[in-house]
Design an enzyme around this catalytic site. Structure first.
Site, short mmCIF file in Angstrom:
data_model
loop_
_atom_site.label_atom_id
_atom_site.label_comp_id
_atom_site.label_asym_id
_atom_site.label_seq_id
_atom_site.Cartn_x
_atom_site.Cartn_y
_atom_site.Cartn_z
N ASP A 32 1.78 -12.45 -1.61
CA ASP A 32 2.24 -11.36 -0.75
C ASP A 32 3.76 -11.39 -0.67
O ASP A 32 4.38 -12.44 -0.85
CB ASP A 32 1.64 -11.55 0.66
CG ASP A 32 1.53 -10.24 1.43
OD1 ASP A 32 0.41 -9.72 1.59
OD2 ASP A 32 2.58 -9.74 1.89
N VAL A 56 5.35 -6.71 -5.69
CA VAL A 56 4.74 -5.98 -6.81
C VAL A 56 5.69 -4.95 -7.43
O VAL A 56 5.44 -4.49 -8.55
CB VAL A 56 3.42 -5.27 -6.41
CG1 VAL A 56 2.36 -6.27 -6.01
CG2 VAL A 56 3.64 -4.22 -5.33
N TYR A 141 1.90 8.97 -0.69
CA TYR A 141 0.74 8.07 -0.69
C TYR A 141 -0.43 8.71 -1.47
O TYR A 141 -1.06 8.06 -2.30
CB TYR A 141 0.35 7.79 0.76
CG TYR A 141 -0.73 6.74 0.94
CD1 TYR A 141 -0.43 5.39 0.82
CD2 TYR A 141 -2.04 7.10 1.24
CE1 TYR A 141 -1.41 4.42 1.01
CE2 TYR A 141 -3.02 6.14 1.43
CZ TYR A 141 -2.70 4.80 1.32
OH TYR A 141 -3.68 3.85 1.50
N LYS A 145 -2.03 7.15 -4.88
CA LYS A 145 -3.41 6.69 -4.94
C LYS A 145 -4.22 7.51 -5.96
O LYS A 145 -5.12 6.97 -6.61
CB LYS A 145 -4.06 6.75 -3.55
CG LYS A 145 -3.44 5.75 -2.57
CD LYS A 145 -3.61 4.30 -3.00
CE LYS A 145 -3.14 3.31 -1.94
NZ LYS A 145 -3.35 1.91 -2.30
N THR A 176 -6.36 -1.62 10.33
CA THR A 176 -5.54 -2.75 9.85
C THR A 176 -4.12 -2.52 10.39
O THR A 176 -3.83 -1.44 10.93
CB THR A 176 -5.45 -2.78 8.30
OG1 THR A 176 -4.65 -1.67 7.88
CG2 THR A 176 -6.80 -2.74 7.62
#
Ligand code: NAD
Length: 249
Positions: A32, A56, A141, A145, A176
């Protein structure tokens, strides 16, 4: 012992997936951008699990993670975040930052997963309901995706000769840290639930269950699994509309 890497494993869906893989007998590397979080999570799992740094959006960082880990049997690609803003207001840098992590980042992880996965291994990425269902204020986003869902299918074709299966889970609204802000806007979760046949938002464990299934499903590849209580058959909440209502009641 089988080895797994969970990228973005320090929180939410990634953390639940790391726990599911560890319970299934994998030695898990939790990677992470939040190194302290990754190390704490690995410590909570105990030996032989490890926490490592990865960003990433930086190819060298992803390459180093895979090189130091060696051959792996499962990779779960979870890193992601979103911005909220209408296209006419969104700065190009904001758009790029989401694409960098959610799409280019997922590509970089797929590249090194493809190089380091053992034959018959498995790559599972976390796409989104927003890869097929548009949401006002979420252009970056949704676009990232949608791209990730297609990337999954291309990678599935390219890695199939080695028996490597490449799939994605496309969750709906899951509680989350990522969705904490949206969940605090009155009406957002309610509208999601209203448009969800199974009548609730998701939990990280709902998603981890499917991630684990995808690591095992030996004749399944190129699949983007809708996991959202049936919300893909209806419509996504108007987050911006609820924010405006909150700002001027
Ligand atoms: P989260 O914020 O709890 O976890 C995301 C993790 O990714 C964090 O630990 C964060 O530090 C890490 N991360 C962010 N940028 C990174 C980078 N550049 N390099 C490495 N790690 C990085 O969020 P979550 O809800 O668990 O999201 C996990 C994935 O699931 C994301 O890809 C998200 O888009 C996707 N998803 C979430 C939902 C939802 O409703 N929560 C729905 C659909 C899809």
């Amino acid at each position: 012992m089988r080895n797994a890497i969970v990228v973005g494993g320090a929180s939410g869906i990634g953390w639940a997936s790391a726990q599911a893989l560890a319970t299934d007998g994998y030695r898990v590397v939790i990677a992470d951008i939040n190194l302290e979080g990754a190390r704490n999570r690995a410590a909570a799992l105990g030996d032989p699990h490890r926490g490592e740094f990865v960003d990433v959006s930086d190819e060298d960082s992803v390459a180093a993670l895979f090189e130091q880990t060696g051959a792996v049997d499962a990779v779960v690609s979870c890193a992601g975040f979103s911005t909220i803003g209408l296209i006419v207001d969104l700065a190009v840098e904001q758009f790029r930052s989401v694409i960098d992590v959610c799409l280019t980042g997922a590509f970089i992880v797929a590249k090194y997963a493809g190089r380091h996965l053992n034959d018959n291994g498995s790559l599972v990425s976390i796409s989104s309901l927003n890869g097929r269902q548009p949401a006002i204020g979420m252009a970056a986003y949704c676009s990232a995706k949608a791209g990730l869902s297609m990337l999954t299918q291309v990678a599935a074709l390219e890695l199939a000769p080695r028996g490597i299966r490449v799939n994605a889970v496309a969750p709906g609204f899951v509680h989350t840290p990522l969705t904490e802000g949206a969940a605090m806007v009155p009406g957002v979760v309610e509208e999601y639930v209203e448009n969800t046949p199974l009548g609730r938002a998701g939990t990280p464990e709902d998603i981890a269950e499917a991630v684990l299934f995808l690591t095992k499903a030996s004749w399944l590849t190129g699949e983007v699994l809708d996991l959202n209580g049936g919300a893909h058959m209806k419509r996504y909440p108007d987050i911006i509309g609820h924010v405006m209502k909150m700002a001027s009641p």
